[in-house]
Design an enzyme around this catalytic site. Structure first.
Site, short mmCIF file in Angstrom:
data_model
loop_
_atom_site.label_atom_id
_atom_site.label_comp_id
_atom_site.label_asym_id
_atom_site.label_seq_id
_atom_site.Cartn_x
_atom_site.Cartn_y
_atom_site.Cartn_z
NE ARG A 93 -10.91 -9.72 -2.20
CZ ARG A 93 -11.06 -8.75 -3.04
NH1 ARG A 93 -11.39 -9.20 -4.13
NH2 ARG A 93 -11.30 -7.62 -2.61
CE LYS A 103 -4.17 -1.89 2.54
NZ LYS A 103 -4.82 -1.66 1.51
N1 BES Z 1 -8.16 -3.86 4.38
C1 BES Z 1 -8.42 -3.48 3.05
C2 BES Z 1 -9.68 -2.67 2.83
C3 BES Z 1 -9.79 -1.24 3.46
C4 BES Z 1 -9.53 -0.18 2.93
C5 BES Z 1 -10.14 -1.35 4.85
C6 BES Z 1 -9.79 0.99 3.64
C7 BES Z 1 -10.42 -0.02 5.45
C8 BES Z 1 -10.30 1.09 4.63
C9 BES Z 1 -8.13 -4.64 2.12
O1 BES Z 1 -7.57 -5.87 2.65
C10 BES Z 1 -7.74 -4.32 0.94
O2 BES Z 1 -6.54 -3.71 0.66
N2 BES Z 1 -8.48 -4.35 -0.33
C11 BES Z 1 -7.98 -3.85 -1.80
C12 BES Z 1 -8.85 -4.95 -2.54
C13 BES Z 1 -7.98 -4.67 -3.96
C14 BES Z 1 -6.78 -5.09 -4.01
C15 BES Z 1 -9.00 -5.52 -4.90
C16 BES Z 1 -8.58 -2.60 -1.97
O3 BES Z 1 -9.76 -2.11 -1.25
O4 BES Z 1 -7.83 -1.75 -2.38
MN MN Z 2 -5.50 -5.63 1.99
#
Ligand code: BES
Ligand code: MN
Ligand code: ZN
Length: 434
Positions: free
Chosen positions: A280, A206
């Site tokens: 997931r 990230k």
């Molecule tokens: N934990 C994150 C989602 C999240 C985003 C939680 C903002 C709280 C606040 C999750 O694991 C994630 O990183 N999701 C990705 C999925 C993508 C790679 C398909 C996302 O939302 O970018």
């Molecule tokens: Mn994630």
């Protein structure tokens, strides 16, 4: 009145005064009183509302107003706690309801604050092992069964998704099972929570700017813990099995790579195209495990996607699932709890986005409909015909600004929804059987 001081709180138009408004008013008042170092207060019940739900909402709001986030500040400029809040019900015929309501409100408020306390902890102080200890302690205090799977049992059972996500961290994962047993003739429900203690994204890392916020990526698991604490005290007539998958998503020479293929507990294989779609993955194994433990109806709760924040902002939790009646049962519980939800679709197109050339399914399917794609991935691990609802709380688990009765920080969203939901699930099936 013998009170030395009286606080008047604007509550809006009389015809708009609801139980939800009572929660807000009480919480706002308590937050105000705490800032003034007031330690004792009394609140008068409104004669136009049922005393039980009203007293419950008031004590719930007041209890939520007691929480704040500055637990590691060494200089103590934090507002004082209110030591005592008296609920006044002058009508003897309504006293019993008010008393029962106050008890319920306290249980739900404290359970929510437990989830908030856990979500507020930084990842260096609360890892998977520490979360499991918190669950064991809770089980001991409230008479729940608790089983914690360590990394060896997780691997032996074949939870390849949890192993894959956890392998980049030096701290091992845990699968936490909490079970509430009771006399009941209705099928057991399973509450499944995502507890990623810190989500760096893994190799699909990230950006730095908001990464620190990902200590709250265990809010779904914390909500299940809080709900189990409330359920243990309120005792609905349905067996409840809580399953929490706890791990970190970190980076190292052991970390899972984009393109890796893993085998889940269900037997299905997954091509991990993006290591940041880890929630997931671990939920897939946790859902399968909840089923194996005897859950016949499921609700999962997770900070699953940034896409749900794009779709709904911070205004509502996204709810997915099937069949419609089951999903609406969850939404009704949320309404009673005062937590807003919005119904989201599971279109067939999302499944196509998850096609993989090498494995049964890929873990990501591009930007379009991202929250629905995440939910659709989970649906692949729920047996056909099994009632299932998925709550995406990525937008609602944390508030960036002070709300009337919630300080900015973790909200504990889902705790009260899941606790109320257990009662709904106990009642509805019993009705259907009649
Ligand atoms: N934990 C994150 C989602 C999240 C985003 C939680 C903002 C709280 C606040 C999750 O694991 C994630 O990183 N999701 C990705 C999925 C993508 C790679 C398909 C996302 O939302 O970018
Ligand atoms: Mn994630
Ligand atoms: Zn995550």
């Amino acid at each position: 009145m013998r009170a030395p001081r009286i606080v008047l709180v604007g509550a809006g138009k009389p015809e708009d005064f609801t139980v939800g408004r009572a929660r807000t008013v009480a919480g706002t008042a308590v937050r105000f009183l705490r800032r003034r170092q007031v330690r004792r207060a009394a609140i008068w019940l409104h004669s136009g509302l049922d005393p039980l739900p009203q007293a419950a909402a008031i004590i719930e709001g007041a209890t939520l107003a007691q929480f704040d986030t500055g637990v590691y500040k060494t200089h103590d400029d934090r507002p004082a706690d209110l030591d005592q809040l008296v609920v006044v019900e002058p009508d003897p015929a309504r006293e019993e309801g008010a008393r029962a309501g106050a008890d319920r409100g306290r249980v739900l408020g404290e359970a929510t604050n437990l989830a908030r306390r856990l979500a507020n902890e930084p990842a260096n102080r609360l890892g998977p092992v520490e979360l499991a200890s918190a669950a064991q302690q809770l089980a001991g205090n409230f008479g729940l069964e608790c089983d914690v799977l360590d990394e060896r049992r997780i691997a032996e059972l074949g939870m390849g998704a949890i192993v894959g996500v956890a392998q980049g961290s030096d701290r091992p994962p845990r699968v936490i099972v909490l079970r509430y047993r009771t006399e009941s003739s209705v099928p057991p429900i399973g509450l499944v929570g995502k507890a990623v203690m810190f989500d760096s994204g893994g190799i699909s890392i990230k950006p730095a700017e908001h990464m620190h916020e990902m200590k709250m990526d265990m809010s779904g698991g914390a909500a299940v813990l809080g709900a189990m604490q409330a359920i243990a005290q309120l005792k609905p007539r349905v067996e409840v099995i809580g399953v929490i998958a706890a791990t970190e998503n970190l980076i190292s020479g052991h970390a899972m790579r984009p393109g890796d293929v893993i085998a889940t507990l269900s037997g299905k294989t997954v091509e991990v195209l993006n290591t940041d779609a880890e929630g997931r993955l671990i939920l897939a194994d946790a859902i399968t495990y909840a089923r194996r433990l005897g859950a016949e109806r499921l609700v999962d709760i997770a900070t699953l996607t940034g896409a749900i924040v794009v779709a709904l902002g911070h205004a509502a939790t996204g709810v997915f699932g099937r069949p419609h009646d089951w999903v609406e049962l969850v939404r009704r519980a949320a309404e009673v709890a005062g937590e807003r939800t919005w119904l989201m679709p599971l279109f067939d197109e999302y499944r196509e986005q998850l096609r993989s050339g090498i494995a049964d399914i890929a873990n990501v399917g591009g930007r379009p409909g991202g929250a629905g794609v995440g939910a659709t991935f989970l649906a692949e691990f729920v047996e056909p015909g099994m009632p299932w609802a998925h709550l995406d709380i990525a937008g609602t688990a944390w508030t960036e600004k002070d709300l009337p009765y919630l300080a900015k920080g973790p909200t504990g969203v889902g705790v009260r929804t899941l606790a109320h939901f257990a009662f709904q699930a106990a009642a509805v099936t019993a009705d259907e059987r009649r």
